[in-house]
Write an enzyme that holds these catalytic residues in place. Sequence first.
Site, PDB file in Angstrom:
ATOM      1  N   SER A  38     -46.762 -57.491 -11.965  1.00  0.00           N
ATOM      2  CA  SER A  38     -47.623 -58.648 -10.919  1.00  0.00           C
ATOM      3  C   SER A  38     -48.830 -59.142 -10.682  1.00  0.00           C
ATOM      4  O   SER A  38     -49.404 -60.507 -10.029  1.00  0.00           O
ATOM      5  CB  SER A  38     -46.718 -58.393  -9.925  1.00  0.00           C
ATOM      6  N   ASP A 326     -50.259 -59.137  -0.077  1.00  0.00           N
ATOM      7  CA  ASP A 326     -49.315 -58.567   0.426  1.00  0.00           C
ATOM      8  C   ASP A 326     -48.918 -56.987   0.709  1.00  0.00           C
ATOM      9  O   ASP A 326     -50.316 -56.286   0.141  1.00  0.00           O
ATOM     10  CB  ASP A 326     -47.867 -59.232   0.080  1.00  0.00           C
ATOM     11  N   HIS A 329     -50.462 -56.569  -3.182  1.00  0.00           N
ATOM     12  CA  HIS A 329     -51.161 -57.177  -4.423  1.00  0.00           C
ATOM     13  C   HIS A 329     -52.424 -57.734  -4.022  1.00  0.00           C
ATOM     14  O   HIS A 329     -52.391 -57.864  -2.520  1.00  0.00           O
ATOM     15  CB  HIS A 329     -50.267 -58.896  -4.916  1.00  0.00           C
TER      16      HIS A 329
END
Length: 363
Positions: A38, A326, A329
């Site tokens: 991610s 978040d 991340h």
Amino acid sequence: MKGLVLLLGLAAVAGLAVRGGDALQQPVVPAVFVLGDSMLDVGNNNHLPGEGAPRANTPFYGVDFPGGPKATGRFSNGYNIADFIAKHLGFERSPLAYLVLKSRNYLIPSALTRGVSYASAGAGILDSTNAGDNIPLSKQVRYFASTKAEMEAAWGTHRVSAHLANSFFLLGIGSNDLFQTNPKSPAEVAALYATLVSNYSTAITDLYGLGARKFGIINVGPVGCVPRVRVLNATGACNDTLNLYAAGLAAAVKSALTELAPKLIGFAYSLADSFAASQASFTDPQSVGFVSSDSACCGSGRLGAEGLCMKNVTLCPNRDTYAFWDSVHPTQRAAELVAQGAFDGPAQLTTPINFKQLAHKRY
Ligand SMILES: *[C@@H]1O[C@H](CO)[C@@H](O)[C@H](O)[C@H]1NC(C)=O
Ligand SMILES: *[C@@H]1O[C@H](CO)[C@@H](O)[C@H](O)[C@H]1NC(C)=O
Ligand SMILES: *[C@@H]1O[C@H](CO)[C@@H](O)[C@H](O)[C@H]1NC(C)=O
Ligand SMILES: *[C@@H]1O[C@H](CO)[C@@H](O)[C@H](O)[C@H]1NC(C)=O
């Protein structure tokens, strides 16, 4: 016919460079191929079947995306690390996601002019990590192999070989494997590193076998310091155990590359040290312009890490002053700093050369 394809290819590259605005230089590599999780995903997971795949396809993801707001699948308020590395290489941003390109029937034109991203949120070095809800590393490599076969059908083996040898392969993976495991003894820890390093080396060797030569690798960092992990500690401290595991894996990857490199003729790499790259953010956030390096900008509850990043939360006042977007991340600004360090930062952030030196190698 080949000449025409070449001309069109050059026109496409030139078009990208001009559209880049602040990245006006000609790309220094013919294309970028991205594999990872991610930290680098630009939308592959939006095209995976099933409910379980992690997706960043709703606000406030992408709230600062250039020309946006637009939730693209990046786990960021704007660009992610892959975008900034691609910008440093002279492209507008990261190449598009493999599954997006497939769905638009545009895979091969992209592979020949700017590259492809296979990165998938939740993916691990091991197939078993979050199995079924992402594209694991081994499958990303297989997707690249099938891309290469299609490229050869269009361009022939000789030109594809030169194209791939000069392209930049950006890799970043391993955090999800660590989040998922909880070894009970030093022997289990050693076994975990051995499996992870063996499978990572296999993936890298397979890519080399397929023609990749320049590997820019972002090593695992202090995953014990992400808000989602910190919130489990009453004082909000980093999880030192998890950080030790990550540091151990990072060291094992580093030594595996040192051993692998001399065995693969023409193999070149730069390994970015994410511990060193993020150290200032955690020990002296103000020195890099952050007011917070322990809380999520987009989230709710303690450290912004008890509730997910969704449309109904209140965002932090200044997103560029937060290290975390978040609960896991980095913000666009933190991603920019990491990419800058890997590309052209102080020597202690990369080994044995930096991404810029790697990019300028010619085959
Ligand atoms: C390790 O890599 C091999 C080759 O890609 C793959 O077949 C195997 O499933 C992987 N093992 C795990 C545990 O992920
Ligand atoms: C929370 O963090 C502190 C500081 O690192 C540590 O001493 C304590 O053991 C941690 N608590 C738990 C439950 O791990
Ligand atoms: C810290 O991480 C270790 C390893 O994953 C885990 O066993 C432990 O429960 C974590 N501690 C806290 C307080 O979350
Ligand atoms: C946002 O909505 C979700 C349900 O859609 C809810 O679980 C969550 O608590 C809400 N968050 C806030 C901060 O209101």
